[in-house]
Write an enzyme that holds these catalytic residues in place. Structure first.
Site, mmCIF file in Angstrom:
data_model
loop_
_atom_site.group_PDB
_atom_site.id
_atom_site.type_symbol
_atom_site.label_atom_id
_atom_site.label_comp_id
_atom_site.label_asym_id
_atom_site.label_seq_id
_atom_site.Cartn_x
_atom_site.Cartn_y
_atom_site.Cartn_z
ATOM 1 N N HIS A 1 -3.902 -8.951 3.722
ATOM 2 C CA HIS A 1 -5.342 -8.917 3.964
ATOM 3 C C HIS A 1 -5.673 -9.693 5.232
ATOM 4 C CE1 HIS A 1 -6.468 -8.076 -0.515
ATOM 5 N NE2 HIS A 1 -6.171 -6.982 0.151
ATOM 6 N N TYR B 1 -9.881 -10.557 -6.287
ATOM 7 C CA TYR B 1 -8.930 -10.612 -7.395
ATOM 8 C C TYR B 1 -9.229 -11.738 -8.371
ATOM 9 C CZ TYR B 1 -6.434 -6.999 -4.999
ATOM 10 O OH TYR B 1 -6.126 -5.808 -4.405
ATOM 11 N N ARG C 1 0.865 -1.178 0.000
ATOM 12 C CA ARG C 1 0.000 0.000 0.000
ATOM 13 C C ARG C 1 0.899 1.224 0.000
ATOM 14 N NH1 ARG C 1 -2.031 -3.531 4.054
ATOM 15 N NH2 ARG C 1 -4.115 -4.337 3.589
ATOM 16 N N LYS D 1 -1.923 -2.685 8.007
ATOM 17 C CA LYS D 1 -3.090 -2.323 8.805
ATOM 18 C C LYS D 1 -3.135 -3.139 10.091
ATOM 19 C CE LYS D 1 -6.084 -0.775 5.024
ATOM 20 N NZ LYS D 1 -7.376 -1.001 4.316
ATOM 21 N N HIS E 1 -2.741 3.011 -6.012
ATOM 22 C CA HIS E 1 -3.333 1.778 -5.499
ATOM 23 C C HIS E 1 -3.625 0.784 -6.625
ATOM 24 C CE1 HIS E 1 -4.816 -0.286 -1.977
ATOM 25 N NE2 HIS E 1 -5.912 -0.635 -2.614
ATOM 26 N N ARG F 1 -0.919 -1.724 -6.973
ATOM 27 C CA ARG F 1 -1.032 -2.852 -6.034
ATOM 28 C C ARG F 1 -2.034 -3.877 -6.560
ATOM 29 N NH1 ARG F 1 -1.243 -4.614 -0.376
ATOM 30 N NH2 ARG F 1 -3.409 -4.844 0.308
#
Length: 297
Positions: free
Chosen positions: A269, A278, A152, A175, A243, A246
């Protein structure tokens, strides 16, 4: 008592003057307000004013949306219509909270990947447009981390000097402070090392690796603006964002046989459901390739 058209116009003026909404948004929201009042006048069999709007119920809203859905409104359009209705009712009733009505589920848009050639061209253009060689190397390295390692943008600019010297992989904190190990392609390692060699600022293990022109931490906004300018020069889609690089990393890995669990770990994730989008991206990408290349398409 304000007439219905006057109420809708006052709402439009409020959006334009006080909320500084775009001309398109103002026009669309005003049209929604007019449709709602025309529907209620027939639904209730009486004139509609601000006082009447204050007593609108969830059932009334549901009936209005059902009518609009019957006219062919999609889930996404119905959700926008409901948002406009809520805003109008709150305005017309001077802050009175509109009845709660859960909007339709809107399917998330599938991210569109950038082709490998476009990704490299974009990064090259951003680098070549830099004011100084070290800034060019910095921009190239950041974009290579997005496209070549799936980071990211916040993760990339958040790297510290502690990642040096580089090896074949490095830890990345994403994250929820979750750390993952990200493999580094030789080209990505070379880009980072080139930046480290050229930067005029000292590299400290506890300080940001990537610096702004005046030596402070590099802001993601700088990279976003550079990408925006480059995509305009190259004639690329507005969806070509940092983004999107990515997304392209994930799509191209999936297309080459990567399994979803591995991809989940590489992207950081929290759940597999975040990665499963995806599979849709890859199908969309293959369809684009088919349409552009197949002689019968």
């Amino acid at each position: 008592m304000a007439l219905p058209d006057a109420l809708a116009q006052a709402f439009a003026d409020h959006l334009r003057r006080d909320r500084r909404r775009s001309v398109h948004t103002v026009r669309a929201y005003q049209a929604t307000a007019e449709r709602l009042m025309a529907f209620l006048a027939g639904h209730w069999g009486e004139a509609v004013d601000a006082a009447a709007l204050a007593r609108i119920s969830t059932a009334d809203l549901r009936a209005f949306l059902a009518l609009r859905r019957g006219e062919g409104l999609t889930n996404a359009s119905a959700a926008r219509e409901l948002s406009a209705v809520r805003g109008f009712l709150t305005f017309a009733s001077e802050g009175h909270v509109a009845p709660t009505l859960k909007g339709p589920r809107v399917k998330k848009g599938v991210p569109r990947p950038v082709s490998p050639d476009e990704a490299v061209a974009l990064a090259e253009d951003v680098a070549e447009s830099a004011a100084e060689p070290w800034i060019a190397a910095r921009n190239w390295a950041v974009l290579m981390l997005l496209y070549g390692a799936g980071l990211r943008i916040g993760e990339a600019v958040g790297l510290t000097g502690a990642i040096l010297p580089l090896s074949e992989a490095m830890p990345v904190t994403g994250k929820r402070d979750k750390t993952r190990i990200v493999p580094l392609l030789p080209q990505v390692r070379a880009a980072i090392e080139d930046y480290a060699r050229l930067t005029p600022w000292p590299i400290d293990r506890t300080q940001p690796l990537f610096r702004g022109a005046k030596g402070g931490p590099l802001s993601p906004a700088i990279i976003r603006r550079s990408v925006q300018a480059a995509r305009t020069r190259l004639g690329l889609s507005e969806r070509t964002t940092p983004h999107a690089l990515r997304h392209s990393f994930a799509t191209h890995l999936l297309g080459r046989g990567a399994d979803l669990r591995s991809l989940q770990e590489l992207l950081g994730h929290a759940s597999l459901s975040s990665t499963q989008i995806y599979t849709q991206v890859d199908a969309a990408h293959l369809l684009d390739v088919y349409r552009n290349a197949h002689p019968r398409a």
